[in-house]
Design a protein around this motif. Structure first.
Motif, mmCIF file in Angstrom:
data_model
loop_
_atom_site.group_PDB
_atom_site.id
_atom_site.type_symbol
_atom_site.label_atom_id
_atom_site.label_comp_id
_atom_site.label_asym_id
_atom_site.label_seq_id
_atom_site.Cartn_x
_atom_site.Cartn_y
_atom_site.Cartn_z
ATOM 1 N N THR A 89 0.816 -1.208 0.000
ATOM 2 C CA THR A 89 0.000 0.000 0.000
ATOM 3 C C THR A 89 0.847 1.253 0.000
ATOM 4 O OG1 THR A 89 -1.782 1.192 1.132
ATOM 5 C CG2 THR A 89 -0.207 0.037 2.526
ATOM 6 N N GLY A 90 0.289 2.309 -0.588
ATOM 7 C CA GLY A 90 0.942 3.606 -0.595
ATOM 8 C C GLY A 90 0.495 4.452 0.581
ATOM 9 N N PHE A 91 -0.816 4.686 0.737
ATOM 10 C CA PHE A 91 -1.281 5.472 1.877
ATOM 11 C C PHE A 91 -2.679 5.026 2.294
ATOM 12 C CE2 PHE A 91 -2.234 9.477 4.247
ATOM 13 C CZ PHE A 91 -1.110 9.483 5.039
ATOM 14 N N THR A 108 4.731 -1.286 2.931
ATOM 15 C CA THR A 108 4.405 0.113 2.663
ATOM 16 C C THR A 108 5.566 0.814 1.974
ATOM 17 O OG1 THR A 108 5.243 0.845 4.808
ATOM 18 C CG2 THR A 108 2.924 0.225 4.706
ATOM 19 N N GLU A 109 5.243 1.925 1.329
ATOM 20 C CA GLU A 109 6.293 2.803 0.797
ATOM 21 C C GLU A 109 5.962 4.263 1.059
ATOM 22 O OE1 GLU A 109 5.968 4.919 -2.233
ATOM 23 O OE2 GLU A 109 3.851 4.517 -1.910
ATOM 24 N N HIS A 110 4.876 4.498 1.816
ATOM 25 C CA HIS A 110 4.435 5.881 1.965
ATOM 26 C C HIS A 110 5.313 6.704 2.901
ATOM 27 C CE1 HIS A 110 1.806 3.755 5.053
ATOM 28 N NE2 HIS A 110 2.316 4.721 5.804
ATOM 29 N N SER A 163 8.954 -1.846 5.173
ATOM 30 C CA SER A 163 8.801 -0.534 4.548
ATOM 31 C C SER A 163 9.887 -0.353 3.500
ATOM 32 C CB SER A 163 8.896 0.580 5.600
ATOM 33 O OG SER A 163 7.834 0.481 6.518
#
Length: 383
Positions: A89-91, A108-110, A163
């Motif tokens: 997921t991004g955000f 995540t990567e946000h 992450s």
């Protein structure tokens, strides 16, 4: 997310796409996807952005409790129904809870570069995200009601089980080895299983055409500025245009959340007001980019060799611009700075463009989406 979808598909990994909907949904054209929940109207999406980290009251959680609970239950059921083992997921912050409810590993990567080994190096010692509970209260009330692990801090709200940290070492100032070695080490401000992994730059290459009239605007001689404060209320963009319009430069304005018609009265032969644009096609053609310094816009500018003026709205964006400013490729604006003055300095001093071009070469040697896809493919579901 589109870059990750492309890279995972190229690896032959089966991918399902799910979204809460909203203004970016149209960019999924050609990719099968499911909307979870009622979908987000433009009004609700704008309200979400206005309540987000750095903009909204830290005592709220961007969703009300019933929205959080509904999304968490819907996502968990979706994961079970489709045999999902890893959620990326991004955000979509509710995935931090739905993954716990369904036993799915969440990636995540946000957080971008705003991860512990980096922000601990650059933030003042009195600003410790792992000791702040901002924006977490609603998530924790719902987690308690469902009997699942909550989110202990703002830092934890930005991290998944894994992450992805999408930046090159030279910009980040922290090595991939240091990132991989980090763990919470009993710090109660983090979920104990949080880990980090370095990948190359990860930013959008939107599959939408550059309109002919925009290309014609970019073809004109003389300095051109790209103002892309795309998730910012129209009033803030209006104020920025007012300051920049004193310059002898053409200004291309992009947006997402705000309706271009909200700014239409500002259009002149030197100011072009547009909606969503493929920034990776625009930025190589301009002399200066001005954004709020989200990691995507910072990386798009650097990948284009274009100097950047950042107007950060919260600490993550401030860190992003600081990382490239220390290398000479950008400047950060404070609330009291005059944008026209800073823009003039960046346009006149060619060392900034040279620094951006040095980072451009570093980015050209990396393949962030492919590196990220390899890491995602190697993940095992939670036990």
């Amino acid at each position: 997310m589109l870059e990750l979808h492309r890279a995972l598909t190229e690896l032959g990994i089966p991918v399902r796409v799910a979204t809460h909907g909203g203004p970016h949904e149209r960019l999924l054209a050609g990719i099968p996807y499911d909307v979870l929940g009622p979908g987000q109207s433009p009004t609700r999406a704008a309200r979400f952005v206005g309540s987000a980290i750095g903009l909204g009251d830290p005592g709220q959680s961007m969703y009300d409790d019933e929205e959080i609970r509904s999304y968490v239950l819907t996502e968990a059921e979706y994961f079970r129904a489709h045999g999902i083992t890893v959620a990326v997921t991004g955000f979509t912050l509710t995935a931090l809870l739905s993954s716990r409810l369904s036993g799915v590993r969440v990636i995540t990567e946000h957080a971008g570069s705003f991860v512990p080994p980096v922000f601990e190096r650059y933030l003042p010692p009195d600003r410790k995200p792992a000791e702040m509970d901002a924006y977490c209260s609603g998530f924790n009330r719902v987690a308690d009601s469902l009997g699942i692990q909550g989110i202990p801090s703002l830092a934890a709200l930005l991290l998944g089980d894994l992450s992805l940290v999408p930046e090159v070492t030279e910009v980040l100032g922290v090595s991939a080895t240091e990132l991989a070695a980090w763990n919470p080490d009993g710090d109660p401000g983090y979920r104990p299983n949080s880990r980090l992994a370095a990948v190359g730059p990860l930013f959008a290459h939107l599959d939408i055409p550059l309109p002919d009239h925009v290309q014609q605007f970019l073809n004109h001689p003389g300095p051109t500025i790209y103002l892309a404060m795309t998730s910012t209320p129209a009033a803030q963009i209006r104020a920025a245009i007012a300051e920049l319009s004193t310059l002898d430069a053409r200004i291309l304005v992009a947006g997402t959340i705000h309706d271009p018609s909200d700014l239409a009265d500002l259009a002149t032969d030197r100011i072009l007001i547009e909606g969503t644009l493929p920034s990776h096609l625009v930025m190589p053609q301009v002399d200066l980019a001005i954004t709020t310094a989200g990691q995507g816009s910072v990386q798009t500018a650097m990948a284009s060799g274009t100097p950047l003026l950042g107007i950060p709205l919260h600490p993550e964006q401030a860190l992003n611009i600081a990382l490239v400013e220390r290398l000479g490729a950008a400047r950060a604006a404070t609330p009291t700075d005059n944008l026209a003055t800073l823009a003039t300095q960046l346009l006149d001093d060619k060392s900034h463009a040279a620094a951006a071009e040095r980072i451009q070469k570093l980015y050209a040697a990396a393949d962030g989406p492919a590196e990220a896809a390899e890491l995602i493919a190697a993940q095992k579901p939670t036990s």
